[in-house]
Structure formats: C-alpha cells, structure tokens
Write a protein that holds these residues in place. Structure first.
Motif, PDB file in Angstrom:
ATOM      1  N   VAL A   1       0.820  -1.220   0.000  1.00  0.00           N
ATOM      2  CA  VAL A   1       0.000   0.000   0.000  1.00  0.00           C
ATOM      3  C   VAL A   1       0.854   1.270   0.000  1.00  0.00           C
ATOM      4  CG1 VAL A   1      -2.069  -1.048   1.005  1.00  0.00           C
ATOM      5  CG2 VAL A   1      -0.273  -0.203   2.525  1.00  0.00           C
ATOM      6  N   LEU A   2       2.094   1.125  -0.472  1.00  0.00           N
ATOM      7  CA  LEU A   2       2.994   2.281  -0.485  1.00  0.00           C
ATOM      8  C   LEU A   2       2.422   3.439  -1.305  1.00  0.00           C
ATOM      9  CD1 LEU A   2       5.727   2.743   0.891  1.00  0.00           C
ATOM     10  CD2 LEU A   2       6.849   2.116  -1.250  1.00  0.00           C
ATOM     11  N   GLY A   3       1.647   3.088  -2.344  1.00  0.00           N
ATOM     12  CA  GLY A   3       1.028   4.115  -3.187  1.00  0.00           C
ATOM     13  C   GLY A   3       0.023   4.979  -2.434  1.00  0.00           C
ATOM     14  N   GLN A   4      -0.443   4.477  -1.292  1.00  0.00           N
ATOM     15  CA  GLN A   4      -1.407   5.269  -0.514  1.00  0.00           C
ATOM     16  C   GLN A   4      -0.743   6.054   0.614  1.00  0.00           C
ATOM     17  OE1 GLN A   4      -4.496   2.385   0.649  1.00  0.00           O
ATOM     18  NE2 GLN A   4      -4.115   1.428  -1.349  1.00  0.00           N
ATOM     19  N   ALA A   5       0.578   6.216   0.526  1.00  0.00           N
ATOM     20  CA  ALA A   5       1.295   6.951   1.579  1.00  0.00           C
ATOM     21  C   ALA A   5       0.776   8.382   1.655  1.00  0.00           C
ATOM     22  CB  ALA A   5       2.792   6.949   1.279  1.00  0.00           C
ATOM     23  N   TYR A   6       0.738   8.929   2.870  1.00  0.00           N
ATOM     24  CA  TYR A   6       0.210  10.284   3.053  1.00  0.00           C
ATOM     25  C   TYR A   6       1.120  11.121   3.941  1.00  0.00           C
ATOM     26  CZ  TYR A   6      -1.670   8.088   7.293  1.00  0.00           C
ATOM     27  OH  TYR A   6      -1.803   7.391   8.466  1.00  0.00           O
ATOM     28  N   VAL A   7       0.889  12.422   3.888  1.00  0.00           N
ATOM     29  CA  VAL A   7       1.699  13.376   4.649  1.00  0.00           C
ATOM     30  C   VAL A   7       1.253  13.344   6.117  1.00  0.00           C
ATOM     31  CG1 VAL A   7       2.350  15.817   4.867  1.00  0.00           C
ATOM     32  CG2 VAL A   7       1.896  14.830   2.598  1.00  0.00           C
ATOM     33  N   PRO A   8       2.194  13.219   7.053  1.00  0.00           N
ATOM     34  CA  PRO A   8       1.801  13.215   8.472  1.00  0.00           C
ATOM     35  C   PRO A   8       1.032  14.484   8.834  1.00  0.00           C
ATOM     36  CG  PRO A   8       4.173  12.813   8.235  1.00  0.00           C
ATOM     37  CD  PRO A   8       3.652  13.103   6.878  1.00  0.00           C
TER      38      PRO A   8
ATOM     39  N   ARG B   1       6.658  10.436   4.807  1.00  0.00           N
ATOM     40  CA  ARG B   1       5.313   9.960   4.472  1.00  0.00           C
ATOM     41  C   ARG B   1       4.955   8.796   5.382  1.00  0.00           C
ATOM     42  NH1 ARG B   1       5.708  14.045   2.585  1.00  0.00           N
ATOM     43  NH2 ARG B   1       5.456  14.803   0.467  1.00  0.00           N
ATOM     44  N   LEU B   2       3.653   8.601   5.558  1.00  0.00           N
ATOM     45  CA  LEU B   2       3.170   7.528   6.424  1.00  0.00           C
ATOM     46  C   LEU B   2       2.356   6.526   5.636  1.00  0.00           C
ATOM     47  CD1 LEU B   2       2.023   9.549   9.554  1.00  0.00           C
ATOM     48  CD2 LEU B   2       4.067   8.129   9.301  1.00  0.00           C
ATOM     49  N   VAL B   3       2.407   5.300   6.083  1.00  0.00           N
ATOM     50  CA  VAL B   3       1.619   4.227   5.489  1.00  0.00           C
ATOM     51  C   VAL B   3       0.857   3.563   6.638  1.00  0.00           C
ATOM     52  CG1 VAL B   3       1.719   2.075   4.202  1.00  0.00           C
ATOM     53  CG2 VAL B   3       3.356   3.900   3.692  1.00  0.00           C
ATOM     54  N   ALA B   4      -0.484   3.606   6.568  1.00  0.00           N
ATOM     55  CA  ALA B   4      -1.293   3.087   7.677  1.00  0.00           C
ATOM     56  C   ALA B   4      -1.516   1.588   7.526  1.00  0.00           C
ATOM     57  CB  ALA B   4      -2.628   3.819   7.735  1.00  0.00           C
ATOM     58  N   LEU B   5      -1.257   0.867   8.605  1.00  0.00           N
ATOM     59  CA  LEU B   5      -1.449  -0.589   8.621  1.00  0.00           C
ATOM     60  C   LEU B   5      -2.361  -0.974   9.779  1.00  0.00           C
ATOM     61  CD1 LEU B   5       2.203  -1.921   8.128  1.00  0.00           C
ATOM     62  CD2 LEU B   5       0.504  -1.407   6.371  1.00  0.00           C
ATOM     63  N   ASN B   6      -2.894  -2.173   9.712  1.00  0.00           N
ATOM     64  CA  ASN B   6      -3.603  -2.724  10.871  1.00  0.00           C
ATOM     65  C   ASN B   6      -2.552  -3.247  11.847  1.00  0.00           C
ATOM     66  OD1 ASN B   6      -5.976  -3.423   8.553  1.00  0.00           O
ATOM     67  ND2 ASN B   6      -6.612  -2.537  10.501  1.00  0.00           N
ATOM     68  N   ALA B   7      -1.973  -2.295  12.549  1.00  0.00           N
ATOM     69  CA  ALA B   7      -0.912  -2.573  13.518  1.00  0.00           C
ATOM     70  C   ALA B   7      -1.088  -1.575  14.651  1.00  0.00           C
ATOM     71  CB  ALA B   7       0.458  -2.402  12.861  1.00  0.00           C
ATOM     72  N   GLY B   8      -0.505  -1.891  15.790  1.00  0.00           N
ATOM     73  CA  GLY B   8      -0.588  -0.961  16.916  1.00  0.00           C
ATOM     74  C   GLY B   8       0.117   0.345  16.597  1.00  0.00           C
ATOM     75  N   LEU B   9      -0.055   1.309  17.493  1.00  0.00           N
ATOM     76  CA  LEU B   9       0.576   2.610  17.290  1.00  0.00           C
ATOM     77  C   LEU B   9       2.084   2.490  17.537  1.00  0.00           C
ATOM     78  CD1 LEU B   9       0.037   5.691  16.863  1.00  0.00           C
ATOM     79  CD2 LEU B   9      -0.083   5.879  19.353  1.00  0.00           C
ATOM     80  N   PRO B  10       2.895   2.905  16.535  1.00  0.00           N
ATOM     81  CA  PRO B  10       4.342   2.927  16.803  1.00  0.00           C
ATOM     82  C   PRO B  10       4.669   4.041  17.796  1.00  0.00           C
ATOM     83  CG  PRO B  10       3.864   3.214  14.439  1.00  0.00           C
ATOM     84  CD  PRO B  10       2.582   3.398  15.191  1.00  0.00           C
ATOM     85  N   THR B  11       5.893   4.055  18.270  1.00  0.00           N
ATOM     86  CA  THR B  11       6.281   5.134  19.189  1.00  0.00           C
ATOM     87  C   THR B  11       7.774   5.379  19.090  1.00  0.00           C
ATOM     88  OG1 THR B  11       5.942   5.981  21.439  1.00  0.00           O
ATOM     89  CG2 THR B  11       6.740   3.728  21.262  1.00  0.00           C
ATOM     90  N   TYR B  12       8.242   6.278  19.943  1.00  0.00           N
ATOM     91  CA  TYR B  12       9.662   6.550  20.062  1.00  0.00           C
ATOM     92  C   TYR B  12      10.369   5.288  20.513  1.00  0.00           C
ATOM     93  CZ  TYR B  12       7.150  10.879  20.821  1.00  0.00           C
ATOM     94  OH  TYR B  12       6.259  11.903  20.724  1.00  0.00           O
ATOM     95  N   MET B  13      11.462   4.971  19.859  1.00  0.00           N
ATOM     96  CA  MET B  13      12.354   3.933  20.379  1.00  0.00           C
ATOM     97  C   MET B  13      13.767   4.472  20.242  1.00  0.00           C
ATOM     98  SD  MET B  13      12.510  -0.113  19.495  1.00  0.00           S
ATOM     99  CE  MET B  13      14.012  -1.076  19.575  1.00  0.00           C
ATOM    100  N   ARG B  14      14.519   4.301  21.267  1.00  0.00           N
ATOM    101  CA  ARG B  14      15.867   4.874  21.407  1.00  0.00           C
ATOM    102  C   ARG B  14      16.425   5.449  20.095  1.00  0.00           C
ATOM    103  NH1 ARG B  14      20.551   2.103  25.157  1.00  0.00           N
ATOM    104  NH2 ARG B  14      21.697   4.004  25.573  1.00  0.00           N
ATOM    105  N   ALA B  15      16.643   6.768  20.100  1.00  0.00           N
ATOM    106  CA  ALA B  15      17.064   7.532  18.926  1.00  0.00           C
ATOM    107  C   ALA B  15      16.038   7.423  17.791  1.00  0.00           C
ATOM    108  CB  ALA B  15      18.449   7.129  18.448  1.00  0.00           C
ATOM    109  N   PRO B  16      14.758   7.718  18.104  1.00  0.00           N
ATOM    110  CA  PRO B  16      13.727   7.610  17.066  1.00  0.00           C
ATOM    111  C   PRO B  16      14.115   8.444  15.842  1.00  0.00           C
ATOM    112  CG  PRO B  16      12.934   8.927  18.934  1.00  0.00           C
ATOM    113  CD  PRO B  16      14.223   8.291  19.351  1.00  0.00           C
ATOM    114  N   GLY B  17      13.856   7.907  14.667  1.00  0.00           N
ATOM    115  CA  GLY B  17      14.184   8.624  13.435  1.00  0.00           C
ATOM    116  C   GLY B  17      15.650   8.568  13.091  1.00  0.00           C
ATOM    117  N   LEU B  18      16.480   8.970  14.029  1.00  0.00           N
ATOM    118  CA  LEU B  18      17.918   9.032  13.762  1.00  0.00           C
ATOM    119  C   LEU B  18      18.511   7.631  13.598  1.00  0.00           C
ATOM    120  CD1 LEU B  18      19.321  11.914  13.805  1.00  0.00           C
ATOM    121  CD2 LEU B  18      17.230  11.857  15.129  1.00  0.00           C
TER     122      LEU B  18
END
Ligand code: MOS
Length: 732
Positions: free
Chosen positions: A134-141, A333-350
C-alpha cells in the motif's frame, strides 16, 4: 573535589543489587486484586459479542470489563498524546493483539485462567499488513514533530543538481519493526480513594502520565498521584501512557479495590509501541572532488490506522543537517497498517534514518574511490546547514580523529575483500552519529539541613540511566558537600514538575533546575552570613563567599551551617529553582555528535558473521559522570548492534499477528555477540547549550552503529546490504 565528571558509582546501586529499590509492580497494597488483559485474535474487524458465562463462573473472578460495560473515558486531544483505540471504548478491532477486555480476580492465577476462558466473537475483515503493498497510498503526516516543523524540507535544487552530477548513487534502504524489550515489563497498581487516583506505574514521565490519566477520567490533575521511583529501562516504550495503565485504573474503579496489572512479555509486543518499519529512498550525488552536491531522502514509515493515533518516524532529520551540501530535500510519508501505534524507540528517526544516510555516504565514497572518513571530512559542516546557525559546540572533528586513531583506521586497505586472516574476510566500516540537544522547563526544590545534609526533590524519574546519581552530584558540587550528604527524591508527581525522561534531555533540563535551587539556597545562606556582624563576614562580597564542608567560607573566616542557621532559629534552608531554555536556542544549533568504527569478520565457509571490534568516539558536551556516561555509550552501541544484526519483529501477513512475541525468537545481542567496545568522550567544556553543558548521550551512541556495521560488511565481502537486520544468507 568536584564530583561532576568523575566516574562515580550509582548512589542507588546498593538498593538495586540488594532488592530494596522497589519497582512499580513490587508495591504491596492491602486488598489488592489482579487484572489480566484479553486481546484480539484477529487483525481487523468488529467484535460482534462476548461469551463470558464460563469466565464469570470461575472462582475468584471479581469483574470482566469489555467495551460493553467499560466506563466512558474522555478522549480528547490534550497536551499529551492519548492512545485512543484500545481503551475498551468501542467494538472495532484495528490490529491483532488489541486489548478487548480485562478480567479482575483475587489472585493472578485465577485472573489468568478466567481471561483465557473469555470467548470473543468477531466479524473479520482483511487486515492491511504489508507496507509495500500500500505504499502508493502513503500520506503526509498531520502532526509531524508535534506540529513544530513541516514534514518536508528543501534547500537549493536537489533534483537538478543530481541530474547534472558526476558521481551519483540511488538506493532504497529498509529497517524492520523492532520492539524495545526493557527488562522490566509494563506494570501498574491503581488505587482509588473517592475521586482521587493513585498509580504506581512504569512511566518515563510521571507528569505526563498524571495529565493523561486526569484527562481520560475527567478529573482534576491534582487528584491524580503518579509514583515511579525506579524503572527497569524504557527506551521510549514507557513514554506514553499506554492502555494497560489506563485499563488498570478503570478496573480499580469498577471493583472498588486496588488493581495490579503487569503485562506479560508477549503482551509487551502489542501494548506499548514499537519502532515502525521504514522504507527510505535516497539519491545522493557528489562532484569529482568528493563534494556533496545533492541529497534527497524520501522516508516512508508505517503507522497505525488513524483511529488508533498517528506516529511519524522522523528518518530525515540528520540528512538535512549533518553535511555541508547546497541541495537537499527530505520528505516524510506515512503508510497506515492494521498494527498498533508505533512510538519513540531509542534515537527515534535518527537510528533508522542514519542507517540509510550513512550507508549512502559509504556507497558514494566507494563510487568516488575515496576513503569514507576523508569523504565525510571533505563535507564537514562548519555551521548548521539546515538552521543556518553556528553550533553551540561541535567536536565532531575530534571524534573522527580520536576514534580513527584508536581504531587504527589509517591501516585500512581500501578495496573490498582485501583484508583477510586465512579464509576469514575482515571488513572495516565507519559512520557518523548525531542527535539533537533538547531541553524542556523543569523545577526543583532543595533543602539544606543544619547538620550538613541536603535533600533534592524533583519530579523527574530515573529510567535506569543514573538520574539519582547525577542530580546528587550536581547538588553536592553546588552546595560544597560530599556526595553521601545528598539525598535525592524523584519519581513522585507531587514533587516539582519535570519533563519526560526521553529525547536525551534529562540532564540538560532537570540539572539546571537543581543547580538553580542550590544557588538559591546558597544565596540565602550568604545573605544570613553577611547580615550577622559577629560572623565577621558582613563586608565580604558575594563572590568571595563559598560553601564548603557544611560552612560558609569567606576571606576572613568561616561559619558553620549549624551556627549560622541556629542564629536564625531555623533548622534548614529550603529553596525552589526553575530553569528553561533561553534565547541561546534561537541563536545556536545544538546537537551531539559521534564517530563509529566497526570491524567485522565473515567466515564464508561456515557463513559466520561477527562484529569483532567496535570504537565509538562521542561529543555529548560536558560529561557529568564518566562511569554512567560510559555505561550509556556501551548500552547504546549494543542496542545498535542488535539493530544491525539481530532485531526484527515478524508479523504474519494473513492475520497481522506478531509471531515472535518472546525473547527467544526476538533476537537481541547477548554477551557472546558483543565484542570489545572501546569508547571515547572527547573533551568539550561548553556551557552554551545549558548551564551544565551536557548535550545528551542517551540516544547518540546507537545512531550510526548499524551503518558502520553494514559498511564494514561491504568492505569485508563486497556485498552491500540495504535491509536490516543484516542476514548471513545475503552474504553466502
Ligand atoms: Mo527515548 S526513545 O526519547 O525514551
């Protein structure tokens, strides 16, 4: 002797090794009951009904709470993100493992038995479980970085510059879902007394938890008391107030007794966030001299369905600021899945972002036939190229030099597959590390007793990093007392408020508040000293006085605390201090930096890949405690080795179910996986970022580790691995 900077043992070390440090689940309340969660077994759909007859009839069962009888919570957007969907408020199922009910009984075993007897009927829907599909349905946060900045940034003309460049690379990198797995599970004991709620809970933010719970239960913030005296790690998973804590409070209200809810290890894979999978598309280009001319970093990260919440992994943050390059574009961009909410994990993003960034830098260096370290030095940013400001401090060049020296980088033979010992291929790789220096407002209270003991009170929490120790050191030095005279009280929301222990900002935020409170105490003592003629110091200028060994000392004499306070008829002096960032944050760019060097050995005959040596050199600003700092550095590097080689949460595509929700099949480094790790903290005595000069070292050391290892694997084998974790089947 000043204690700041010294390799001082943890002040709470004895309490921990003797079991006297009490963690949330260990508090004993009379009349306590036990709650066990019931979770969905489908990946998406609707609950059509519950069959509770058998569970209700089981011995000791006090209540079964489902969306059909759960109290309605007030879920509105507050200052703190409230995790919405799995709070038993409706019959929708958004992911496999979502909480759909809770059973309360008089013993844990009875609650667990009854929870397993609960039958849930569903109308199933097909879950969306694959990002790629579903990468084609990616959207702006919608709320990137809490709305503090746009998700996309651009300078110059990256696409034009890329097309015209001499040397180009274009590559896609992926990082998997990872789970924090702190040693201590999430746990809450909740107790209501009338409309007042007390929770002993595993949280990285007692103030944030207090606010979240007050919002959800529609009560005054002052009626919620949050206690979290010790934490067995969090790594970001204890940053939000996740459903189990809320459900425990809900259950305690329903049964009108205290409720203890401890998640199982398996439930920790579906209850408290995770690092989301990312797909990152990079296009980098350089001129023939090795100067970067274009960087484009398009990041896609998974998130949950919007009804659950939104989390945007900020993978491009380092790309826009780490190197001097005139043409840069970063998108998220974000891709919505039937998954729990992600969160910060040590050095999120970086952590995920720098795997792509620093791998691409290595690929470009290889295409240029230039030493990877030389390539980075050639593109060294003397000022922040994104914010266009000078740095408060940047000792990255020293990190490169000292790290390379210790590692022996100069002896690296440039060609892949050119270093070996017998049949074993040896590879050397490196990467740059960086993490932003954050700071939030904080308050603290300090009481100095006539007998020369002091109590420091601040509503922060020690998540295992050494906050009790470092705050005690700050107070000891500021009050001129030995460390053992300081008692530090943390982890109680009744104490002066402090921010969440996250973003590597605790010392930078809370330290200055402790310092300010100590200075206020000291000023008051100096005032008393000068006001009393018989001490003979009434003419001493303030800066000629100092606190030393429980006495005010001046040029012409000294007066002991007992005597001084006795003359005022008081037994202690107490003061509050508060501190927050000032205009220096407008004028300077603030980041910590590091250089990571990895050696790998690959035995092609048996397909064995080992990291055999690792050196990390870091500029985290001024070092508070050489021992706890080194622990942080080693811990972060080990966390990075897990990311490089082992960690991955596997999801079954049909059902959306996590299939390795245990620590046997979710692989993490054990001692045998960890090589000799050498760390360097380069000298940096800065005080611009904050009065203590600590820029943060909690997350920095894991950034760049995965890229350094992947780059070493390329150097050893000639195989470029762009998907984490690195698997031996890619190399044989
Ligand atoms: Mo950390 S991921 O900021 O707790």
């Amino acid at each position: 002797m000043a204690s700041i900077g010294q390799p001082i043992d943890r002040v709470d070390g004895h309490l921990k090794v003797t079991g006297r440090a009490r963690y949330a689940a260990e508090f004993e309340l009379p009349d306590v009951t036990y709650a066990v969660l019931v979770q969905s077994t489908i990946g998406a759909g609707e609950i059509t009904g519950f069959d509770l007859a058998r569970a209700k009839a089981m011995p000791g069962v006090l209540a079964i709470i489902t969306p059909e009888n759960a109290p309605k919570l007030s879920i509105k957007e507050g200052p703190q993100q409230v995790v919405r969907a799995p709070l038993l408020q409706d019959m929708r199922v958004h992911y496999n493992g979502q909480h759909v009910g809770v059973v309360v009984a008089d013993t844990l075993d009875r609650a667990a038995a009854a929870a397993s007897a609960v039958r849930v009927h569903y109308r199933r829907e097909e879950p969306v479980t694959s990002m790629d599909a579903v990468l084609g349905q990616a959207y702006v946060p919608t709320r990137f970085r809490n709305g503090e900045r746009p998700p996309d940034t651009r300078r110059g003309d990256p696409d034009g510059a890329f097309s015209a460049a001499a040397i180009r690379i274009e590559a896609n990198y992926t990082t998997p879902v990872e789970h924090h797995n702190p040693m201590e599970p999430h746990a809450t004991i909740a107790r209501w007394e009338g409309d007042r709620l007390t929770v002993w809970t595993t949280t990285q933010g007692i103030s944030a938890a207090q606010q979240s719970l007050a919002t959800l239960f529609g009560i005054d913030r002052g009626k919620v008391h949050v206690l979290s005296p010790y934490l067995g790690g969090g790594f970001g998973s204890k940053g939000n107030t996740w459903p189990p804590a809320v459900i425990a409070a809900m259950a305690a209200r329903m049964v009108d007794r205290p409720v203890k809810l401890v998640t199982t290890r398996a439930q920790m894979f579906t209850s408290n966030g995770y690092r989301p999978r990312t797909i990152q598309k990079l296009r980098f280009a350089a001129d023939a001299d090795g100067r970067l001319v274009a960087m484009r970093h398009d990041g896609f990260a998974q998130t949950s369905m919007p009804a659950v919440g939104e989390f945007a992994e900020p993978v491009g943050l380092a790309t826009e600021m780490l190197y001097a390059c005139p043409n840069v574009a970063v998108t998220h961009r974000l891709v919505a899945l039937n998954a729990g909410l992600p969160t910060y994990m040590r050095a999120p993003g970086l952590a995920s972002g720098n795997f792509a960034l620093e791998s691409a830098m290595d690929e470009l260096a290889a295409a240029l036939k230039m030493d990877p370290l030389e390539f980075r030095l050639r593109n060294y940013a003397e000022q922040d190229p994104h914010e266009k400001k000078p740095y408060a401090s940047k000792a990255l060049r020293a990190c490169y030099q000292q790290g390379a020296e210790l590692f022996g980088w100069a002896r690296r033979s440039p060609e892949p597959r050119s270093m070996r010992e017998g049949d074993v291929l040896i590879g050397w790789g490196m990467a740059t590390s960086t993490y932003p220096t954050h700071r939030m407002p904080a308050k603290a209270c300090v009481r100095l007793e006539a007998d020369g003991h002091a109590v420091v009170q601040v509503g922060t929490q020690d998540i295992g990093t050494g906050t009790y120790t470092v705050m005690s050191q700050i107070a000891a030095d500021a009050l001129g007392l030995p460390l053992e005279r300081i008692r530090c009280e943390l982890g109680d929301s009744a104490l002066p408020p402090a921010p969440i222990s996250g973003g590597s900002m605790t010392v930078a935020s809370v330290g200055p508040a402790v310092l300010a409170a100590c200075q206020a105490v000291r000023d008051r003592l100096f005032e008393h000293t000068r006001a009393e003629p018989r001490f003979g110091l009434q003419n001493a200028p303030t800066d000629a006085l100092r606190l030393e060994d429980a006495a005010v000392v001046g040029p012409e004499g000294r007066v002991g605390l007992a005597e001084l306070l006795g003359s005022k008829g008081v037994e202690f002096v107490e003061a509050e201090g508060s501190a927050k960032a000032g205009e220096e944050h407008e004028r300077y760019a603030m980041h910590s930096f590091g250089a990571q060097f990895a050696e790998v050995r690959f035995d092609p005959l048996i397909g064995q890949l080992r990291v055999s040596r690792f050196v990390g050199a870091f500029d985290g600003g001024r070092v508070m405690n050489a021992k706890t700092a080194r622990s942080q550095l080693i811990g972060g590097i080990v966390y990075g080795l897990g990311m490089a080689l082992l960690e991955e949460t596997h999801v079954d595509g049909e059902t959306g179910r996590i299939v390795n929700a245990n620590v046997a099949e979710y692989l993490m480094p054990v001692n045998a996986d960890v090589p000799d790790i050498q760390t360097i903290l380069v000298a940096n005595d800065e005080r611009t970022s904050n009065p203590l000069g600590a820029k943060g070292i909690g997350e920095l050391p894991m950034v760049g580790v995965a890229a350094a290892v992947a780059n070493a694997v390329f150097h050893a084998t000639g195989v470029r691995v762009r998907d984490l974790p690195i698997r031996i089947e890619r190399l044989v």
